[in-house]
Every structure is written in C-alpha cells, then in structure tokens.
Enzyme design. Structure first.
Site, PDB file in Angstrom:
ATOM      1  N   SER A   9      81.369  18.705  34.083  1.00 41.66           N
ATOM      2  CA  SER A   9      82.546  18.197  33.375  1.00 41.66           C
ATOM      3  C   SER A   9      82.499  18.667  31.931  1.00 41.66           C
ATOM      4  CB  SER A   9      82.567  16.668  33.407  1.00 41.66           C
ATOM      5  OG  SER A   9      83.505  16.199  32.444  1.00 41.66           O
ATOM      6  N   HIS A  34      84.924  21.051  36.076  1.00 40.58           N
ATOM      7  CA  HIS A  34      85.635  19.768  36.235  1.00 40.58           C
ATOM      8  C   HIS A  34      86.317  19.407  34.918  1.00 40.58           C
ATOM      9  CE1 HIS A  34      86.170  15.779  38.150  1.00 40.58           C
ATOM     10  NE2 HIS A  34      85.907  15.270  36.955  1.00 40.58           N
ATOM     11  N   ASP A  36      88.596  16.655  32.921  1.00 42.55           N
ATOM     12  CA  ASP A  36      88.979  15.236  32.925  1.00 42.55           C
ATOM     13  C   ASP A  36      90.167  14.990  32.008  1.00 42.55           C
ATOM     14  OD1 ASP A  36      86.946  13.944  34.625  1.00 42.55           O
ATOM     15  OD2 ASP A  36      85.545  14.737  33.141  1.00 42.55           O
ATOM     16  N   MET A  38      92.880  12.539  30.507  1.00 43.67           N
ATOM     17  CA  MET A  38      93.044  11.088  30.264  1.00 43.67           C
ATOM     18  C   MET A  38      94.228  10.859  29.340  1.00 43.67           C
ATOM     19  SD  MET A  38      89.080  10.208  29.462  1.00 43.67           S
ATOM     20  CE  MET A  38      87.760  10.773  30.523  1.00 43.67           C
ATOM     21  N   HIS A  67      90.859  16.532  37.258  1.00 47.97           N
ATOM     22  CA  HIS A  67      90.803  15.107  37.594  1.00 47.97           C
ATOM     23  C   HIS A  67      91.796  14.372  36.699  1.00 47.97           C
ATOM     24  CE1 HIS A  67      88.013  11.274  37.548  1.00 47.97           C
ATOM     25  NE2 HIS A  67      89.178  11.036  38.130  1.00 47.97           N
ATOM     26  N   MET A  69      93.269  11.357  35.289  1.00 49.39           N
ATOM     27  CA  MET A  69      93.171   9.907  35.030  1.00 49.39           C
ATOM     28  C   MET A  69      94.387   9.529  34.198  1.00 49.39           C
ATOM     29  SD  MET A  69      89.088   9.855  34.334  1.00 49.39           S
ATOM     30  CE  MET A  69      89.094  11.616  34.063  1.00 49.39           C
ATOM     31  N   MET A 137      84.335   7.440  42.212  1.00 52.23           N
ATOM     32  CA  MET A 137      83.911   7.174  40.825  1.00 52.23           C
ATOM     33  C   MET A 137      82.703   6.247  40.839  1.00 52.23           C
ATOM     34  SD  MET A 137      85.784   8.961  38.826  1.00 52.23           S
ATOM     35  CE  MET A 137      84.938   8.349  37.363  1.00 52.23           C
ATOM     36  N   ASP A 175      81.402  11.241  40.786  1.00 54.77           N
ATOM     37  CA  ASP A 175      81.669  11.476  39.356  1.00 54.77           C
ATOM     38  C   ASP A 175      81.246  10.261  38.537  1.00 54.77           C
ATOM     39  OD1 ASP A 175      82.702  12.243  36.905  1.00 54.77           O
ATOM     40  OD2 ASP A 175      84.787  12.352  37.582  1.00 54.77           O
TER      41      ASP A 175
HETATM   42  C1  DX5 Z   1      84.684   9.868  33.471  1.00 57.06           C
HETATM   43  C2  DX5 Z   1      84.905  11.290  33.930  1.00 57.06           C
HETATM   44  C3  DX5 Z   1      83.663  12.009  34.253  1.00 57.06           C
HETATM   45  C4  DX5 Z   1      82.725  12.179  33.099  1.00 57.06           C
HETATM   46  C5  DX5 Z   1      81.351  12.322  33.641  1.00 57.06           C
HETATM   47  O1  DX5 Z   1      85.890   9.214  33.378  1.00 57.06           O
HETATM   48  O2  DX5 Z   1      85.742  11.324  35.086  1.00 57.06           O
HETATM   49  O3  DX5 Z   1      83.949  13.273  34.840  1.00 57.06           O
HETATM   50  O4  DX5 Z   1      83.018  13.301  32.306  1.00 57.06           O
HETATM   51  O5  DX5 Z   1      80.457  12.317  32.586  1.00 57.06           O
HETATM   52  P1  DX5 Z   1      78.912  11.960  32.790  1.00 57.06           P
HETATM   53  O6  DX5 Z   1      78.363  12.972  33.753  1.00 57.06           O
HETATM   54  O7  DX5 Z   1      78.367  12.071  31.424  1.00 57.06           O
HETATM   55  O8  DX5 Z   1      78.858  10.570  33.356  1.00 57.06           O
HETATM   56 ZN    ZN Z   2      86.015  13.281  36.234  1.00 57.61          ZN
END
Ligand code: DX5
Ligand code: ZN
Length: 219
Positions: A9, A34, A36, A38, A67, A69, A137, A175
């Site tokens: 990620s 990956h 993320d 948000m 991903h 969110m 998750m 994840d």
């Molecule tokens: C959290 C994300 C993850 C995050 C994982 O909301 O979806 O992908 O970046 O980070 P680590 O591996 O540090 O938990």
């Molecule tokens: Zn993620």
C-alpha cells in the site's frame, strides 16, 4: 489455487517521491500496487483522489489495485476506471453494491468487495458469485500502521470454505496490520493476496520484507 501475491500500500510511502517509491517497491518484488482512496466521509481520513491514482498508474509496471473507502463509489467510479486493474468497493458504501460491482466488470476491470471489521461475513456472502476479489479488513479502515485484528481470521476461513463449496475463484485479500508474522496466519486461513503498507515501506530491507510476507505460510 491462487499464487500468493503481495500488494504494498503506497499510503505508507513518501508522497514527495512517488515515482521513485513505486520504482523501489516494484524492484523489491511487489506483485500489485495497492492504492487507498479515502474521502473523509466513509472513513475519518482523506488520502488522495483520481488524479493521484492516474499519476501512480502512469509509472506503475504492476497491476493497480484500487481500494475505494468512499461513500459513493458508484458516483466516482468512472474517474477510477482508466488507471485501475482492480477496483474494490465496500459493502457498507451508500450505493447499489450489486449494480456497482456489475459496472466495474462491464468496464473490463476486476471487481472487489470489502467489509469493515465490524461487519459480519454474512453481509458479503450474497455477492460472492459476482466478485473477483474479497478484501477482508483486519483493521478499521482509514489509517495505516494499526495493529492486526486476529479475530478477523474467521472471515478468511469462511471465505475460503465458501469459495471451495461453491466452486468459485475470487481472490481473498487481507488488508491492515500485515507483517511477516500476521501474514502467515492469513495464508494459513486461506488468504492469497496480502496488502502491506508500513511493514514494507518502513522495512530496512524492502525486498526481504516482501519475500518473507509472500512465503509466510506457517503450517
Ligand atoms: C487502511 C488501508 C490499508 C493500509 C494498510 O485503511 O486500507 O491498505 O494502508 O496499512 P498497514 O499495512 O500499515 O496496516
Ligand atoms: Zn487498503
């Protein structure tokens, strides 16, 4: 069934050197990238949007695993299609999940479905025959660097069991809080795709970290 993939990620990378960070993680053996996304509404954090995904995808050599969110993945979907190989939405999103998954597939991308730690596995079960990937998750979505929630392993087991019973082929991605140690438990439970941010980008030896996560099976 599926080979084990590691999807770092880039939330944990140095955004000021995005291209170099992507090159670094690909050279170290990343299978997917990956991303993320948000929106500050679905989760209590804002990361980046479609322009950033386009910028990352423009230099990425490996598949881009996006991903979302965000509360309205249906509305923003067209802006993420160009640069994503896989798009994962959340079952808790404020949209018609069935129609949005179909729209992703109709665009020629693979579609993923994710669930928060507090959402029971039964919520995603009706969609399993319509997805290419289930994203379990193992932390509350929104931030990297959180501790892995061991009590989510049962969802991975259920996903693997149902996949086998129904003769389906979706990937099972995990994840949140993935390290060499937690990855082994996930792989043993049936996961085949491991997202890792902190443990990859903060590792003293990134290549070793990716290889160790990929080979972390315990049993
Ligand atoms: C959290 C994300 C993850 C995050 C994982 O909301 O979806 O992908 O970046 O980070 P680590 O591996 O540090 O938990
Ligand atoms: Zn993620």
């Amino acid at each position: 069934m599926h080979s084990i993939l590691v999807a770092p990620s880039i939330l944990a990378c140095d955004f000021g050197h995005l291209h170099q960070e992507i090159h670094r993680v690909e050279t170290a053996g990343a299978d997917w990238l990956h991303l993320d996304v948000m929106d500050g509404h679905f989760v209590d954090n804002i990361s980046f949007g479609p322009s950033f995904v386009d910028a990352a995808a423009a230099v990425a050599k490996v598949p881009v695993d996006t991903h979302l969110m965000i509360s309205r993945p249906d509305h923003y979907l067209p802006r993420f299609l160009k640069s994503s190989h896989n798009i994962t939405i959340h079952i808790e999103a404020d949209c018609d999940v069935t129609a949005t998954l179909q729209a992703i597939r109709a665009s020629g991308r693979s579609c993923g479905l994710s669930l928060r730690p507090g959402t029971p596995f039964s919520a995603v079960a009706p969609h399993l025959d319509a997805i290419d990937l289930l994203l379990v998750m193992t932390v509350e979505p929104g931030f990297g660097g959180q501790a892995f929630q061991t009590d989510m392993l049962h969802k991975i087991r259920e996903a693997a069991q149902l996949r086998s019973e129904k003769n389906l082929s979706y990937r099972i991605e995990v994840d949140g809080g993935i390290t060499v140690s937690t990855a082994g438990h996930c792989i043993d439970a049936g996961a085949d795709t491991l997202v890792a941010g902190t443990s990859v980008f903060r590792a003293p030896d990134m290549s070793a970290a990716i290889t160790e996560i990929r080979c972390a099976k315990k049993s």
